[in-house]
Design a protein around this motif. Structure first.
Motif, PDB file in Angstrom:
ATOM      1  N   VAL A  30     -12.790  -4.770   0.669  1.00 44.12           N
ATOM      2  CA  VAL A  30     -12.338  -4.486  -0.701  1.00 44.12           C
ATOM      3  C   VAL A  30     -10.976  -3.801  -0.685  1.00 44.12           C
ATOM      4  N   GLY A  31     -10.862  -2.756   0.144  1.00 43.24           N
ATOM      5  CA  GLY A  31      -9.600  -2.029   0.217  1.00 43.24           C
ATOM      6  C   GLY A  31      -8.469  -2.898   0.740  1.00 43.24           C
ATOM      7  N   GLY A  32      -8.762  -3.738   1.728  1.00 41.85           N
ATOM      8  CA  GLY A  32      -7.736  -4.618   2.277  1.00 41.85           C
ATOM      9  C   GLY A  32      -7.240  -5.629   1.264  1.00 41.85           C
ATOM     10  N   ALA A  36      -3.434  -5.961  -0.115  1.00 48.41           N
ATOM     11  CA  ALA A  36      -2.704  -7.221  -0.030  1.00 48.41           C
ATOM     12  C   ALA A  36      -2.201  -7.660  -1.407  1.00 48.41           C
ATOM     13  N   LEU A  37      -3.050  -7.508  -2.426  1.00 51.62           N
ATOM     14  CA  LEU A  37      -2.653  -7.866  -3.789  1.00 51.62           C
ATOM     15  C   LEU A  37      -1.512  -6.974  -4.271  1.00 51.62           C
ATOM     16  N   SER A  38      -1.603  -5.670  -3.960  1.00 53.20           N
ATOM     17  CA  SER A  38      -0.521  -4.761  -4.332  1.00 53.20           C
ATOM     18  C   SER A  38       0.771  -5.155  -3.627  1.00 53.20           C
ATOM     19  N   GLY A  39       0.640  -5.621  -2.373  1.00 54.57           N
ATOM     20  CA  GLY A  39       1.822  -6.065  -1.638  1.00 54.57           C
ATOM     21  C   GLY A  39       2.494  -7.256  -2.291  1.00 54.57           C
ATOM     22  N   LEU A  40       1.692  -8.226  -2.730  1.00 53.36           N
ATOM     23  CA  LEU A  40       2.252  -9.392  -3.418  1.00 53.36           C
ATOM     24  C   LEU A  40       2.957  -8.987  -4.704  1.00 53.36           C
ATOM     25  N   THR A  41       2.335  -8.068  -5.447  1.00 53.17           N
ATOM     26  CA  THR A  41       2.944  -7.578  -6.689  1.00 53.17           C
ATOM     27  C   THR A  41       4.263  -6.876  -6.404  1.00 53.17           C
ATOM     28  N   THR A  42       4.283  -6.086  -5.337  1.00 51.13           N
ATOM     29  CA  THR A  42       5.498  -5.362  -4.970  1.00 51.13           C
ATOM     30  C   THR A  42       6.610  -6.320  -4.558  1.00 51.13           C
ATOM     31  N   ILE A  43       6.268  -7.353  -3.798  1.00 52.57           N
ATOM     32  CA  ILE A  43       7.262  -8.354  -3.401  1.00 52.57           C
ATOM     33  C   ILE A  43       7.818  -9.070  -4.627  1.00 52.57           C
ATOM     34  N   ALA A  44       6.925  -9.348  -5.588  1.00 53.01           N
ATOM     35  CA  ALA A  44       7.364 -10.014  -6.821  1.00 53.01           C
ATOM     36  C   ALA A  44       8.378  -9.163  -7.583  1.00 53.01           C
ATOM     37  N   GLY A  58      -3.108  -4.350   4.486  1.00 48.09           N
ATOM     38  CA  GLY A  58      -4.260  -4.996   3.886  1.00 48.09           C
ATOM     39  C   GLY A  58      -4.908  -5.995   4.824  1.00 48.09           C
ATOM     40  N   GLY A  59      -4.071  -6.743   5.549  1.00 50.09           N
ATOM     41  CA  GLY A  59      -4.585  -7.708   6.513  1.00 50.09           C
ATOM     42  C   GLY A  59      -5.368  -7.046   7.635  1.00 50.09           C
ATOM     43  N   MET A  60      -4.877  -5.873   8.083  1.00 50.92           N
ATOM     44  CA  MET A  60      -5.580  -5.147   9.140  1.00 50.92           C
ATOM     45  C   MET A  60      -6.948  -4.670   8.664  1.00 50.92           C
TER      46      MET A  60
END
Length: 242
Positions: A30-32, A36-44, A58-60
């Motif tokens: 769940v945390g990962g 990962a979703l937060s990372g995609l949002t940040t990249i966007a 997140g991947g780890m």
């Protein structure tokens, strides 16, 4: 939902043993996924490096959850893979009008927790990732345990579990996500308690069952009040805990 334990075979053909308990694995998944979703949002938002770091973290976590293997646990000789999938689970979330990093930093200073968690009498930091907790239950009952932070991503999440001979074995995950529309931070708390058996277990169970969803929801409301106004309600504790 129960997740079946799996093992992976890395390069070299040697299997990595499962050394992470089922509930910890689910929390890591769940945390990962959240990271990962937060990372995609940040990249966007054109913040490439922070976004990539979140996705990597997140991947780890997701790898840890999927495989059931933690290299850190292996290095220190810790194995929670035999833990049973039972206990009392509480899950709540609330939006706080502060930045995720601000909410994270307040929570990460563990001595702050009793200021909004009414069942906690005290939390004493004993090391970089370790602490000693005292909780008060109904009828003047009190229990204590030691805890260790196992995952710590500033501004994103904190995951912990009790260690040693805890009177109430427990584990938890708190996530800090940027709320849609710049409305602050969505705080999600998931805690699971494992009251032991026997006479001592019955006492511990009373404390654990007192920490129900309604209590945690009230705790989060006090956290919101503290962070948004700098004050907290001074209402006396109820004597009607069940």
């Amino acid at each position: 939902m129960r997740m079946e334990a799996t093992q992976t075979r890395p390069m070299g053909g040697k299997q990595k043993e499962i050394n992470v308990g089922r509930t910890e694995r689910n929390a890591s998944m769940v945390g990962g996924a959240a990271l990962a979703l937060s990372g995609l949002t940040t990249i966007a938002k054109r913040r490439l490096l922070p976004g990539l770091a979140m996705m990597a973290a997140g991947g780890m976590l997701m790898y840890r959850g999927k495989t059931g293997h933690c290299d850190i646990y292996e290095s220190i000789g810790l194995d929670t893979g035999g833990s049973e999938d039972h206990g009392l689970t509480v899950e709540k979330f609330l939006t706080v009008n502060r930045l995720p990093q601000d909410v994270y930093e307040f929570w990460r200073h563990l001595e702050n927790l009793p200021s909004f968690m009414r069942h906690l009498a005290s939390v004493e930091v004993t090391g970089e990732r370790t602490s000693h907790w005292k909780a008060a239950g109904p009828g003047g009952i009190s229990v204590e345990w030691d805890a260790e932070i196992v995952e710590d991503y500033p501004g994103q999440l904190i995951q912990w579990h009790s260690v040693g001979d805890a009177e109430i074995p427990n584990e938890g995950l708190v996530e800090f996500r940027e709320a849609p529309g710049g409305r602050g931070t969505e705080v999600k708390v998931t805690i699971r308690y494992y009251p032991p058996g026997g006479a001592a277990g019955k006492i511990a169970a009373k404390v654990a069952h007192a920490l129900n969803a309604m209590e945690i929801e009230e705790d989060l409301k006090r956290l919101k009040q503290i962070l948004e106004t700098g004050e907290t309600a001074t209402a006396a504790r109820s004597n009607g805990h069940h």
